[in-house]
Design an enzyme around this catalytic site. Structure first.
Site, PDB file in Angstrom:
ATOM      1  CG  ASP A  67      -0.251  -0.251   2.523  1.00 40.37           C
ATOM      2  OD1 ASP A  67       0.947   0.082   2.630  1.00 40.37           O
ATOM      3  OD2 ASP A  67      -0.881  -0.769   3.461  1.00 40.37           O
ATOM      4  CG  ASN A 134      -9.574  -1.485  11.532  1.00 42.22           C
ATOM      5  OD1 ASN A 134      -8.653  -2.172  11.088  1.00 42.22           O
ATOM      6  ND2 ASN A 134      -9.959  -0.361  10.967  1.00 42.22           N
ATOM      7  CG  HIS A 136      -6.455  -2.223   8.638  1.00 46.09           C
ATOM      8  ND1 HIS A 136      -6.431  -0.915   9.074  1.00 46.09           N
ATOM      9  CD2 HIS A 136      -5.226  -2.720   8.931  1.00 46.09           C
ATOM     10  CE1 HIS A 136      -5.245  -0.652   9.591  1.00 46.09           C
ATOM     11  NE2 HIS A 136      -4.499  -1.724   9.519  1.00 46.09           N
ATOM     12  CD  GLU A 141      -9.084   1.173   7.353  1.00 40.33           C
ATOM     13  OE1 GLU A 141      -9.173   0.234   8.169  1.00 40.33           O
ATOM     14  OE2 GLU A 141      -8.383   2.191   7.542  1.00 40.33           O
TER      15      GLU A 141
HETATM   16  P1  PGA Z   1       1.611  -2.709  12.812  1.00 39.85           P
HETATM   17  O1  PGA Z   1       0.479  -2.392  11.763  1.00 39.85           O
HETATM   18  O2  PGA Z   1       2.453  -3.802  12.247  1.00 39.85           O
HETATM   19  O3  PGA Z   1       2.377  -1.436  12.940  1.00 39.85           O
HETATM   20  O4  PGA Z   1       0.946  -3.134  14.090  1.00 39.85           O
HETATM   21  C1  PGA Z   1      -0.303  -3.404  11.250  1.00 39.85           C
HETATM   22  C2  PGA Z   1      -1.452  -2.836  10.451  1.00 39.85           C
HETATM   23  O5  PGA Z   1      -2.065  -1.853  10.890  1.00 39.85           O
HETATM   24  O6  PGA Z   1      -1.754  -3.379   9.382  1.00 39.85           O
END
Ligand code: PGA
Length: 242
Positions: A67, A134, A136, A141
């Site tokens: 992304d 959440n 995602h 999302e």
């Molecule tokens: P993180 O993020 O590895 O910094 O916990 C994961 C995400 O939000 O996809």
């Protein structure tokens, strides 16, 4: 979903890297999609060590960024492109042309996304994913349809707030509010998908993704129906798993 649970963060990192290196050895041309976030940092560090020691190689591989944040200057150190470059790409033997990232600076972001989907083709050989609290996946999302393509998305408020960890110098009102993400279609069509989760803060969402209902409200739960998906958790992230 296959569950791989490790006693410590170190064992987790070694496990992920050993499997990744195994995939690279059996298919040196492996086409992999990679996330940023805090979770994979030790994995990237260890892959750099393995390449430096001559035990792993990306010389024939290809890497796609999962992304990208919108609205950042090209040189912003928090962009996905720059983060992946700094953590992994510039420190291993991957040819520069084999690193694909989403160009959100382009005048026509939709065209960027179409080109990215064309380059992805039928899917990746391997997708590494973190998981948001959440549920995602990338910037897909809750509510994202499973057939979604690479596209521009608006970030949920919780995603914006948690991205502050990647932009320590930015005031909250200047955090990115949109991005571009590989869609669920390409993720779900990929040959192999790994979800990486560490720390107690992920225990609850890991439980929902792994044991809960399959629902677009928890995008990670859609992976329960993937034919070759593995969940790599350390002890803290796996406390609620049966
Ligand atoms: P993180 O993020 O590895 O910094 O916990 C994961 C995400 O939000 O996809």
């Amino acid at each position: 979903m296959n569950l791989l649970q490790f006693d410590s963060g170190h064992a987790w990192m070694e496990g992920v890297c050993a499997f990744w290196n195994d995939r690279l050895r059996s298919d040196p041309r492996l086409r992999t999609c990679l996330p940023t976030g805090l979770t994979p940092i030790p994995v990237y560090d260890d892959m750099v060590r393995r390449v430096s020691a001559g035990h792993a190689s990306f010389a024939e591989a290809a890497v796609f960024a999962l992304d990208e944040f919108g609205g950042l200057a090209a040189e912003d150190p928090g962009s996905t492109r720059n983060t992946l470059a700094r953590l992994l790409i510039e420190r291993v033997d991957l040819p520069a042309a084999a690193f694909h990232a989403l160009d959100v600076q382009a005048a026509d972001v939709n065209r960027t996304c179409e080109r990215y989907d064309a380059a992805i083709g039928a899917g990746f050989d391997l997708v590494l994913l973190g998981i948001g609290t959440n549920g995602h996946l990338g910037m897909n999302e809750p509510g994202t349809p499973p057939d979604s393509r690479t596209r521009r998305v608006e970030l949920h408020e919780s995603t914006i707030q948690s991205s502050a960890r990647y932009f320590p110098d930015r005031a909250p009102h200047r955090l990115p509010r949109w991005g571009v993400t590989v869609g669920l279609r390409a993720i779900l069509a990929s040959k192999e998908v790994w979800v990486l989760a560490t720390g107690s803060g992920k225990a609850s969402i890991v439980e929902r993704a792994f044991h809960g209902d399959v629902t677009t409200e928890v995008p990670a739960s859609l992976l329960q129906r993937h034919r070759n998906c593995s969940l790599f958790v350390d002890a803290a992230a796996g406390t609620r798993l049966r």
